[in-house]
Design a protein around this motif. Structure first.
Motif, PDB file in Angstrom:
ATOM      1  N   LYS A 187     -14.141   9.677   6.606  1.00  0.00           N
ATOM      2  CA  LYS A 187     -13.816  10.027   5.219  1.00  0.00           C
ATOM      3  C   LYS A 187     -12.331   9.865   4.904  1.00  0.00           C
ATOM      4  CE  LYS A 187     -14.463  13.614   1.728  1.00  0.00           C
ATOM      5  NZ  LYS A 187     -14.978  14.975   1.452  1.00  0.00           N
ATOM      6  N   PRO A 188     -11.409  10.390   5.754  1.00  0.00           N
ATOM      7  CA  PRO A 188      -9.986  10.169   5.457  1.00  0.00           C
ATOM      8  C   PRO A 188      -9.591   8.694   5.494  1.00  0.00           C
ATOM      9  CG  PRO A 188     -10.257  11.938   7.054  1.00  0.00           C
ATOM     10  CD  PRO A 188     -11.579  11.266   6.917  1.00  0.00           C
ATOM     11  N   LEU A 189     -10.216   7.918   6.380  1.00  0.00           N
ATOM     12  CA  LEU A 189      -9.882   6.499   6.469  1.00  0.00           C
ATOM     13  C   LEU A 189     -10.249   5.760   5.189  1.00  0.00           C
ATOM     14  CD1 LEU A 189     -10.952   5.650  10.140  1.00  0.00           C
ATOM     15  CD2 LEU A 189      -8.648   6.084   9.258  1.00  0.00           C
ATOM     16  N   THR A 190     -11.429   6.035   4.670  1.00  0.00           N
ATOM     17  CA  THR A 190     -11.838   5.374   3.428  1.00  0.00           C
ATOM     18  C   THR A 190     -11.011   5.871   2.246  1.00  0.00           C
ATOM     19  OG1 THR A 190     -13.613   7.013   3.136  1.00  0.00           O
ATOM     20  CG2 THR A 190     -14.183   4.944   4.225  1.00  0.00           C
ATOM     21  N   GLY A 191     -10.613   7.158   2.294  1.00  0.00           N
ATOM     22  CA  GLY A 191      -9.749   7.672   1.232  1.00  0.00           C
ATOM     23  C   GLY A 191      -8.402   6.975   1.225  1.00  0.00           C
ATOM     24  N   PHE A 192      -7.825   6.808   2.412  1.00  0.00           N
ATOM     25  CA  PHE A 192      -6.551   6.090   2.508  1.00  0.00           C
ATOM     26  C   PHE A 192      -6.735   4.633   2.093  1.00  0.00           C
ATOM     27  CE2 PHE A 192      -3.765   3.307   4.987  1.00  0.00           C
ATOM     28  CZ  PHE A 192      -2.522   3.746   4.549  1.00  0.00           C
ATOM     29  N   ALA A 193      -7.839   4.015   2.500  1.00  0.00           N
ATOM     30  CA  ALA A 193      -8.099   2.621   2.127  1.00  0.00           C
ATOM     31  C   ALA A 193      -8.182   2.472   0.612  1.00  0.00           C
ATOM     32  CB  ALA A 193      -9.388   2.135   2.780  1.00  0.00           C
ATOM     33  N   GLY A 194      -8.797   3.461  -0.059  1.00  0.00           N
ATOM     34  CA  GLY A 194      -8.875   3.414  -1.511  1.00  0.00           C
ATOM     35  C   GLY A 194      -7.500   3.458  -2.162  1.00  0.00           C
ATOM     36  N   SER A 195      -6.613   4.327  -1.648  1.00  0.00           N
ATOM     37  CA  SER A 195      -5.252   4.410  -2.180  1.00  0.00           C
ATOM     38  C   SER A 195      -4.484   3.128  -1.901  1.00  0.00           C
ATOM     39  CB  SER A 195      -4.520   5.608  -1.559  1.00  0.00           C
ATOM     40  OG  SER A 195      -5.177   6.818  -1.868  1.00  0.00           O
ATOM     41  N   PHE A 196      -4.677   2.569  -0.707  1.00  0.00           N
ATOM     42  CA  PHE A 196      -3.990   1.336  -0.335  1.00  0.00           C
ATOM     43  C   PHE A 196      -4.439   0.181  -1.231  1.00  0.00           C
ATOM     44  CE2 PHE A 196      -3.356  -2.494   2.222  1.00  0.00           C
ATOM     45  CZ  PHE A 196      -2.057  -2.325   2.650  1.00  0.00           C
ATOM     46  N   VAL A 197      -5.737   0.089  -1.482  1.00  0.00           N
ATOM     47  CA  VAL A 197      -6.254  -0.978  -2.342  1.00  0.00           C
ATOM     48  C   VAL A 197      -5.762  -0.799  -3.768  1.00  0.00           C
ATOM     49  CG1 VAL A 197      -8.368  -1.882  -3.385  1.00  0.00           C
ATOM     50  CG2 VAL A 197      -8.271  -1.479  -0.932  1.00  0.00           C
ATOM     51  N   GLN A 198      -5.664   0.452  -4.230  1.00  0.00           N
ATOM     52  CA  GLN A 198      -5.189   0.709  -5.585  1.00  0.00           C
ATOM     53  C   GLN A 198      -3.774   0.166  -5.793  1.00  0.00           C
ATOM     54  OE1 GLN A 198      -5.335   4.857  -6.646  1.00  0.00           O
ATOM     55  NE2 GLN A 198      -4.718   4.506  -8.761  1.00  0.00           N
ATOM     56  N   ILE A 199      -2.901   0.395  -4.816  1.00  0.00           N
ATOM     57  CA  ILE A 199      -1.538  -0.134  -4.900  1.00  0.00           C
ATOM     58  C   ILE A 199      -1.540  -1.645  -4.664  1.00  0.00           C
ATOM     59  CG2 ILE A 199       0.736  -0.081  -3.810  1.00  0.00           C
ATOM     60  CD1 ILE A 199       0.289   2.874  -3.252  1.00  0.00           C
ATOM     61  N   GLY A 200      -2.408  -2.114  -3.759  1.00  0.00           N
ATOM     62  CA  GLY A 200      -2.470  -3.535  -3.456  1.00  0.00           C
ATOM     63  C   GLY A 200      -2.913  -4.376  -4.633  1.00  0.00           C
ATOM     64  N   VAL A 201      -3.855  -3.873  -5.429  1.00  0.00           N
ATOM     65  CA  VAL A 201      -4.328  -4.616  -6.603  1.00  0.00           C
ATOM     66  C   VAL A 201      -3.188  -4.793  -7.604  1.00  0.00           C
ATOM     67  CG1 VAL A 201      -5.857  -4.504  -8.604  1.00  0.00           C
ATOM     68  CG2 VAL A 201      -6.740  -3.966  -6.332  1.00  0.00           C
ATOM     69  N   PHE A 202      -2.435  -3.728  -7.822  1.00  0.00           N
ATOM     70  CA  PHE A 202      -1.263  -3.837  -8.704  1.00  0.00           C
ATOM     71  C   PHE A 202      -0.289  -4.882  -8.166  1.00  0.00           C
ATOM     72  CE2 PHE A 202       3.148  -2.887  -9.514  1.00  0.00           C
ATOM     73  CZ  PHE A 202       3.196  -2.696 -10.884  1.00  0.00           C
ATOM     74  N   THR A 203      -0.061  -4.872  -6.853  1.00  0.00           N
ATOM     75  CA  THR A 203       0.879  -5.811  -6.240  1.00  0.00           C
ATOM     76  C   THR A 203       0.445  -7.256  -6.459  1.00  0.00           C
ATOM     77  OG1 THR A 203       1.398  -4.149  -4.551  1.00  0.00           O
ATOM     78  CG2 THR A 203       2.043  -6.414  -4.086  1.00  0.00           C
ATOM     79  N   VAL A 204      -0.842  -7.515  -6.348  1.00  0.00           N
ATOM     80  CA  VAL A 204      -1.346  -8.879  -6.552  1.00  0.00           C
ATOM     81  C   VAL A 204      -1.111  -9.326  -7.991  1.00  0.00           C
ATOM     82  CG1 VAL A 204      -3.413 -10.315  -6.585  1.00  0.00           C
ATOM     83  CG2 VAL A 204      -3.048  -8.714  -4.710  1.00  0.00           C
ATOM     84  N   PHE A 205      -1.425  -8.456  -8.961  1.00  0.00           N
ATOM     85  CA  PHE A 205      -1.218  -8.831 -10.360  1.00  0.00           C
ATOM     86  C   PHE A 205       0.268  -9.016 -10.677  1.00  0.00           C
ATOM     87  CE2 PHE A 205      -5.485  -6.822 -11.392  1.00  0.00           C
ATOM     88  CZ  PHE A 205      -6.094  -8.036 -11.630  1.00  0.00           C
TER      89      PHE A 205
END
Length: 347
Positions: A187-205
């Motif tokens: 559960k913590p791993l997927t939670g961290f992955a969600g936060s990482f992807v949220q910032i990563g998507v912004f970075t790509v755009f």
């Protein structure tokens, strides 16, 4: 637009944004009532408010840091930059939280029941909010460099494919989080992955916008660049302690800045976790060296030398061992730099 170039550029930066991603994850689990003994009835209101406040602050910090890194304006976090990002983007962060909640309420009204969980709505809309946030941050920071301002990235087939791919990744992480809800380890791993992807998507755009307007990157390119480096101490514990908790501003940074002739762009690295992307060739590099950080200082000097930069070292360690230092740099300043720095710059 070359989407592979955009993804490569964004991924090189995204892997170094694990600190904001971790803070974003932990800010969603703030519990005043559980940690500080706040009464439960008060915690019901204070916990969500504090969590929202912290998430907004971390997002604004991460957004500003990503845009500055991608443009070449700065490669490390700065306090003045955070204040600028906060001033420019606080309302964007607020919209990023308010819009999914509003959409969730609208779906509730239409369906007459809670048909779609709020977390699913937030995940589904995160790509759109990240696109809007990336547009605004690039526009607010660098619109002055582009005639006519920053417009939308052309909706080419490649860009639409990229946006769809990011949306699928985001929803996959959300689904993985539902699956992992019953497992305390995952559960913590997927939670961290969600936060990482949220910032990563912004970075790509943000990378897509900056690739579309190359004039922004050129505005920060200069053949006259002075890089000041104060390495952190060798050793895991002391290195982390200095970098996170005890990062005072080095006096020699202020002195060298004051003595450097006009026309130089000054970049500072003060006891940061060193990354290869900080190294560039066309630059004058000044590195402060103490015995406790000599190993890191020599390693950094070697990296810059290999790129073709001119490297000058100073500090107590190299003052006593100049021959050792000259194996890694071009010249050594013995003692205080005030009396010789202008000669070093001209030489």
């Amino acid at each position: 637009m070359n989407i592979f170039q955009v993804l490569l550029r964004a991924s090189r930066l995204a892997v170094s944004l694990w600190v904001p991603a971790g803070l974003l994850y932990f800010s969603t689990h703030v519990s005043l009532s559980g940690t500080f003994g706040v009464p439960l009835f008060a915690g019901r209101f204070l916990d969500p408010a504090l969590s929202l406040f912290l998430q907004g602050g971390v997002l604004i910090w991460a957004w500003g840091l990503a845009v500055e890194n991608l443009s070449g304006e700065a490669l490390t976090a700065r306090v003045d930059s955070f204040y600028m990002s906060l001033k420019q983007g606080w309302w964007v962060a607020l919209l990023a939280f308010v819009l999914p909640i509003s959409m969730h309420y609208l779906l509730f009204v239409i369906a007459g029941r809670d048909a779609v969980p709020l977390a699913a709505v937030q995940a589904g809309m995160s790509v759109f909010t990240a696109y809007g946030a990336a547009w605004w941050f690039v526009h607010a920071r660098y619109g002055r460099f582009v005639s006519g301002g920053i417009r939308d990235v052309p909706l080419s087939g490649g860009f639409l494919f990229l946006a769809t791919l990011l949306w699928l990744v985001t929803m996959s992480v959300y689904v993985a989080g539902i699956w992992a809800a019953g497992f305390s380890f995952f559960k913590p791993l997927t939670g961290f992955a969600g936060s990482f992807v949220q910032i990563g998507v912004f970075t790509v755009f943000a990378a897509a916008f900056l690739n579309t307007y190359p004039l922004i990157g050129r505005a920060f390119e200069s053949k006259k660049t002075l890089i000041l480096v104060s390495p952190r101490s060798t050793g895991l514990f002391m290195g982390i302690f200095e970098t996170v908790l005890l990062r005072s501003y080095p006096a020699f940074f202020a002195v060298i800045r004051a003595l450097t002739p006009p026309g130089y762009r000054v970049v500072e690295y003060n006891r940061v976790f060193w990354e290869g992307r900080f190294v560039r060739g066309q630059a004058l590099v000044a590195i402060s060296c103490f015995t406790v950080n000599a190993a890191d200082a020599y390693g950094i000097a070697r990296e810059f030398k290999c790129k073709g930069a001119t490297v000058v070292m100073g500090g107590p360690h190299v003052t006593f061992f100049p021959d050792e230092a000259l194996e890694f740099c071009d010249s050594v300043v013995l003692g205080p730099a005030e009396s010789v720095w202008e000669d070093v710059v001209r030489g």
